[in-house]
Design a protein around this motif. Structure first.
Motif, PDB file in Angstrom:
ATOM      1  N   LYS A 149      -8.279   4.018  -3.028  1.00 10.18           N
ATOM      2  CA  LYS A 149      -8.053   2.614  -2.646  1.00 10.18           C
ATOM      3  C   LYS A 149      -6.857   1.941  -3.335  1.00 10.18           C
ATOM      4  O   LYS A 149      -6.774   0.719  -3.403  1.00 10.18           O
ATOM      5  CB  LYS A 149      -9.306   1.735  -2.881  1.00 10.18           C
ATOM      6  N   CYS A 150      -5.937   2.772  -3.867  1.00  6.54           N
ATOM      7  CA  CYS A 150      -4.748   2.184  -4.507  1.00  6.54           C
ATOM      8  C   CYS A 150      -3.486   2.339  -3.666  1.00  6.54           C
ATOM      9  O   CYS A 150      -2.398   1.967  -4.102  1.00  6.54           O
ATOM     10  CB  CYS A 150      -4.540   2.812  -5.885  1.00  6.54           C
ATOM     11  N   GLY A 151      -3.596   2.933  -2.476  1.00  4.30           N
ATOM     12  CA  GLY A 151      -2.411   3.106  -1.632  1.00  4.30           C
ATOM     13  C   GLY A 151      -2.056   4.567  -1.412  1.00  4.30           C
ATOM     14  O   GLY A 151      -0.953   4.875  -0.941  1.00  4.30           O
ATOM     15  N   THR A 152      -2.981   5.469  -1.718  1.00  2.81           N
ATOM     16  CA  THR A 152      -2.711   6.916  -1.589  1.00  2.81           C
ATOM     17  C   THR A 152      -2.386   7.282  -0.136  1.00  2.81           C
ATOM     18  O   THR A 152      -1.531   8.123   0.119  1.00  2.81           O
ATOM     19  CB  THR A 152      -3.932   7.735  -2.050  1.00  2.81           C
ATOM     20  N   GLY A 153      -3.071   6.621   0.803  1.00  2.00           N
ATOM     21  CA  GLY A 153      -2.856   6.893   2.229  1.00  2.00           C
ATOM     22  C   GLY A 153      -1.470   6.459   2.664  1.00  2.00           C
ATOM     23  O   GLY A 153      -0.798   7.146   3.435  1.00  2.00           O
ATOM     24  N   LYS A 207      -3.327  15.045  -0.505  1.00  2.00           N
ATOM     25  CA  LYS A 207      -3.846  14.087  -1.492  1.00  2.00           C
ATOM     26  C   LYS A 207      -5.359  14.036  -1.350  1.00  2.00           C
ATOM     27  O   LYS A 207      -5.887  14.014  -0.230  1.00  2.00           O
ATOM     28  CB  LYS A 207      -3.215  12.712  -1.306  1.00  2.00           C
ATOM     29  N   SER A 245     -12.180  -3.274  -2.954  1.00  2.00           N
ATOM     30  CA  SER A 245     -11.688  -2.482  -1.822  1.00  2.00           C
ATOM     31  C   SER A 245     -12.613  -1.279  -1.591  1.00  2.00           C
ATOM     32  O   SER A 245     -12.949  -0.951  -0.447  1.00  2.00           O
ATOM     33  CB  SER A 245     -10.256  -2.023  -2.126  1.00  2.00           C
ATOM     34  N   TYR A 380       3.979  -3.886   4.492  1.00  2.00           N
ATOM     35  CA  TYR A 380       5.187  -3.202   4.937  1.00  2.00           C
ATOM     36  C   TYR A 380       4.860  -2.069   5.909  1.00  2.00           C
ATOM     37  O   TYR A 380       3.837  -1.393   5.768  1.00  2.00           O
ATOM     38  CB  TYR A 380       5.951  -2.610   3.744  1.00  2.00           C
ATOM     39  N   LYS A 412      -6.640   0.546   6.759  1.00  2.00           N
ATOM     40  CA  LYS A 412      -5.886   0.095   5.577  1.00  2.00           C
ATOM     41  C   LYS A 412      -5.591  -1.386   5.723  1.00  2.00           C
ATOM     42  O   LYS A 412      -5.245  -1.844   6.808  1.00  2.00           O
ATOM     43  CB  LYS A 412      -4.558   0.857   5.442  1.00  2.00           C
ATOM     44  N   GLY A 413      -5.751  -2.074   4.603  1.00  2.00           N
ATOM     45  CA  GLY A 413      -5.463  -3.507   4.631  1.00  2.00           C
ATOM     46  C   GLY A 413      -6.694  -4.344   4.942  1.00  2.00           C
ATOM     47  O   GLY A 413      -6.591  -5.400   5.549  1.00  2.00           O
ATOM     48  N   ARG A 414      -7.861  -3.854   4.502  1.00  3.09           N
ATOM     49  CA  ARG A 414      -9.082  -4.623   4.763  1.00  3.09           C
ATOM     50  C   ARG A 414      -9.249  -5.770   3.770  1.00  3.09           C
ATOM     51  O   ARG A 414      -9.697  -6.843   4.139  1.00  3.09           O
ATOM     52  CB  ARG A 414     -10.315  -3.721   4.633  1.00  3.09           C
ATOM     53  N   THR A 415      -8.922  -5.520   2.501  1.00  5.29           N
ATOM     54  CA  THR A 415      -9.214  -6.563   1.504  1.00  5.29           C
ATOM     55  C   THR A 415      -7.981  -7.243   0.943  1.00  5.29           C
ATOM     56  O   THR A 415      -8.010  -8.433   0.661  1.00  5.29           O
ATOM     57  CB  THR A 415     -10.011  -5.980   0.315  1.00  5.29           C
ATOM     58  N   ARG A 416      -6.911  -6.468   0.748  1.00  3.54           N
ATOM     59  CA  ARG A 416      -5.707  -7.125   0.228  1.00  3.54           C
ATOM     60  C   ARG A 416      -5.092  -7.923   1.381  1.00  3.54           C
ATOM     61  O   ARG A 416      -5.388  -7.683   2.534  1.00  3.54           O
ATOM     62  CB  ARG A 416      -4.696  -6.108  -0.296  1.00  3.54           C
TER      63      ARG A 416
HETATM   64  N1  LIG Z   1       1.794  -0.833   3.833  1.00  6.20           N
HETATM   65  C1  LIG Z   1       0.476  -0.917   3.724  1.00  6.20           C
HETATM   66  N2  LIG Z   1      -0.297  -1.123   4.812  1.00  6.20           N
HETATM   67  C2  LIG Z   1      -1.648  -1.208   4.688  1.00  6.20           C
HETATM   68  N3  LIG Z   1      -2.309  -1.069   3.509  1.00  6.20           N
HETATM   69  C3  LIG Z   1      -1.582  -0.874   2.402  1.00  6.20           C
HETATM   70  C4  LIG Z   1      -0.173  -0.780   2.457  1.00  6.20           C
HETATM   71  N4  LIG Z   1       0.277  -0.583   1.203  1.00  6.20           N
HETATM   72  C5  LIG Z   1      -0.779  -0.563   0.405  1.00  6.20           C
HETATM   73  N5  LIG Z   1      -1.914  -0.726   1.113  1.00  6.20           N
HETATM   74  C6  LIG Z   1      -3.240  -0.750   0.505  1.00  6.20           C
HETATM   75  O1  LIG Z   1      -3.788   0.571   0.533  1.00  6.20           O
HETATM   76  C7  LIG Z   1      -5.187   0.399   0.345  1.00  6.20           C
HETATM   77  C8  LIG Z   1      -5.925   1.663   0.726  1.00  6.20           C
HETATM   78  O2  LIG Z   1      -5.726   2.608  -0.290  1.00  6.20           O
HETATM   79  P1  LIG Z   1      -5.872   4.167  -0.055  1.00  6.20           P
HETATM   80  O3  LIG Z   1      -4.980   4.574   1.050  1.00  6.20           O
HETATM   81  O4  LIG Z   1      -5.652   4.821  -1.360  1.00  6.20           O
HETATM   82  O5  LIG Z   1      -7.390   4.284   0.398  1.00  6.20           O
HETATM   83  S1  LIG Z   1      -8.211   5.648   0.476  1.00  6.20           S
HETATM   84  O6  LIG Z   1      -8.597   6.008  -0.884  1.00  6.20           O
HETATM   85  O7  LIG Z   1      -7.378   6.665   1.121  1.00  6.20           O
HETATM   86  O8  LIG Z   1      -9.389   5.296   1.304  1.00  6.20           O
HETATM   87  C9  LIG Z   1      -5.532  -0.777   1.211  1.00  6.20           C
HETATM   88  O9  LIG Z   1      -6.636  -1.436   0.627  1.00  6.20           O
HETATM   89  P2  LIG Z   1      -7.518  -2.488   1.464  1.00  6.20           P
HETATM   90  O10 LIG Z   1      -6.665  -3.709   1.625  1.00  6.20           O
HETATM   91  O11 LIG Z   1      -8.707  -2.750   0.618  1.00  6.20           O
HETATM   92  O12 LIG Z   1      -7.852  -1.826   2.751  1.00  6.20           O
HETATM   93  C10 LIG Z   1      -4.256  -1.626   1.227  1.00  6.20           C
HETATM   94  O13 LIG Z   1      -4.371  -2.816   0.521  1.00  6.20           O
END
Ligand SMILES: Nc1ncnc2c1ncn2[C@@H]1O[C@H](COP(=O)(O)OS(=O)(=O)O)[C@@H](OP(=O)(O)O)[C@H]1O
Length: 452
Positions: A149-153, A207, A245, A380, A412-416
């Protein structure tokens, strides 16, 4: 108020007088009087309708102009800025217009044009090399080890989708869960089987975010032994935001797969109320004041074991980076482990992606200029920078921009950026809990993150 009442009284008096006058007239006088009254009535109505229409039109116009300004200020295509005079000229157009004023000095334009040419040449060379060297099955050269949930995806998607040298095992959606699972029994052959063939230029990458925190089997040593040359990427982020998250992610999983992990906790507040004291008690029991975080193996092992004893607790314990990092630092250093700040990745995605390419030693084909904020989400997305964006004033509609963006998926982008919220009190409790661990982590890394 008083004036208004007077007006109403005057009006009713006027109509009374009018009725009295009307009854005192002859029939022909009454007909022409009525005609005059009718014309007066029609004029009043026309004046009324015209006024209502012009007020409504002004409101609509004002709203349009405001929306237009919002789009221009919310959209940040890196170094572009709005050009006001052009904006005024284009105000009449139906859709929202975005005007990006590119660099104006000729030397910057020239060097960017050269950079673009070089990029296209390198991409062609890579494609030609690929044609003559289709590659063989190999172990990966890059492994993302977390944090969940730190942006690995985001990191792996942007690289794999847009850098021609990064190859990932799509059949398992980038995550192999190889280490720390029964899959390791298959040895290097089983691991290699996940990856597409790669030539000597290409890098296989996967990853699996739980590698960072999971399993009493020693994952850092297992990776080091099987893929000694692999470079690791670790993205850390604000542990308070991460916990929320993760909770939200697990609730979605509950709906999708009936994954019972946190089924009991309908709200984040319920979860934190029960689990924060639990984790605090576990820490108090295992922490020995005489040892530092670095030497406190008892707590390090206790936290790892939570994955098999109380998985729900890991939503909180994962954020205790100061303990988890110790096992990795014994085997990896800055030449083969890149630590990225996830908050930084979200706020300046292109700059972080540039750093990653440098760290991996691959040609820098993805630039800061290739990342543009989605006006709807504030995140982004990728949008390849080309020569047309170098025009002094490049103009596009909001719809054109949106359709050109390659964004991450809906998961991605559910909470932030504000989609889901936790109560400020609960977040503050977590923040206070993590504070000493974050400070220790900053000291250990020799870097101050923005999480305190
Ligand atoms: N560009 C962009 N677009 C959308 N989301 C972004 C982006 N950069 C970072 N994030 C943040 O990535 C969070 C998900 O983290 P992970 O990809 O590590 O999640 S996971 O562990 O694979 O499930 C996800 O967390 P949540 O907001 O809680 O969904 C995002 O806040």
């Amino acid at each position: 108020m008083l004036d208004g009442l007077k007006d109403i009284l005057c009006f009713s008096q006027f109509y009374k007088q009018r009725q009295q006058r009307e009854t005192s007239l002859t029939v022909s006088e009454r007909v022409s009087f009525k005609g005059a009254m009718f014309r007066e009535h029609v004029y009043v109505k026309i004046i009324f309708i015209v006024s209502v229409l012009s007020i409504s039109l002004s409101v609509i116009l004002l709203k349009r102009i405001r929306n237009h300004h919002e789009v221009i200020s919310n959209t940040e295509p890196t170094y572009f800025s709005a050009n006001k005079s052009l904006e005024n000229q284009l105000k009449q157009r139906e859709t929202k217009i975005l005007i990006h004023t590119g660099p104006t000095d000729s030397s910057t334009i020239k060097s960017l044009k050269n950079k673009l040419k070089e990029r296209e040449t390198t991409i062609k060379e890579i494609a030609e090399f690929k044609q003559n060297n289709p590659g063989v099955k190999q172990l990966p050269k890059v492994i993302g080890i977390g944090v969940k949930k730190c942006g690995t995806g985001g990191v792996i998607s942007f690289l794999a989708n847009h850098h021609p040298l990064i190859k990932v095992p799509w059949q398992v959606q980038t995550e192999t869960f190889f280490f720390g699972s029964s899959r390791t029994k298959g040895g290097p052959d089983a691991y290699r089987a996940f990856f597409p063939p790669t030539n000597s230029m290409e890098l296989g990458m996967e990853k699996t975010p739980i590698y960072f925190v999971h399993s009493d089997l020693d994952i850092p040593s297992a990776i080091k032994n099987m893929v000694p040359e692999a470079k690791l990427l670790l993205i850390v982020c604000d542990p308070t935001k991460r916990t929320f998250s993760d909770y939200t992610h697990e609730r979605v999983r509950l709906d999708l797969y009936n994954d019972r992990l946190i089924a009991k906790y309908n709200t984040f507040e319920d979860y934190v109320n029960e689990y924060l004291p639990k984790v605090q008690r576990l820490l108090q029991k295992s922490q020995n004041n005489l040892t530092s975080y670095q030497d406190d193996l008892k707590t390090q092992n206790m936290l790892i074991k939570l994955h098999s004893t109380d998985l729900a607790a890991t939503l909180i314990s994962t954020g205790l980076y100061i303990y988890h990092i110790q096992r990795w630092k014994k085997l990896y250093n800055e030449s083969n482990l890149l630590i990225i700040d996830g908050e930084n990745f979200r706020e300046d995605t292109g700059a972080v992606i540039e750093n990653i390419q440098d760290f991996l030693g691959i040609p820098k084909l993805l630039w800061k200029e290739d990342f543009v904020k989605n006006p709807d989400t504030g995140f982004y997305c990728f949008r390849k920078f080309t020569e047309k964006h170098l025009n002094e004033s490049y103009v596009e509609t909001e719809d054109e921009l949106k359709t050109s963006l390659k964004c991450l998926g809906k998961s991605k982008g559910r909470t932030r950026n504000g989609a889901k919220h936790a109560s400020p009190e609960t977040l503050e409790r977590l923040k206070q809990f993590y504070k000493p661990y974050n400070e220790a982590f900053y000291r250990e890394m020799g870097q101050t993150y923005k999480w305190l």
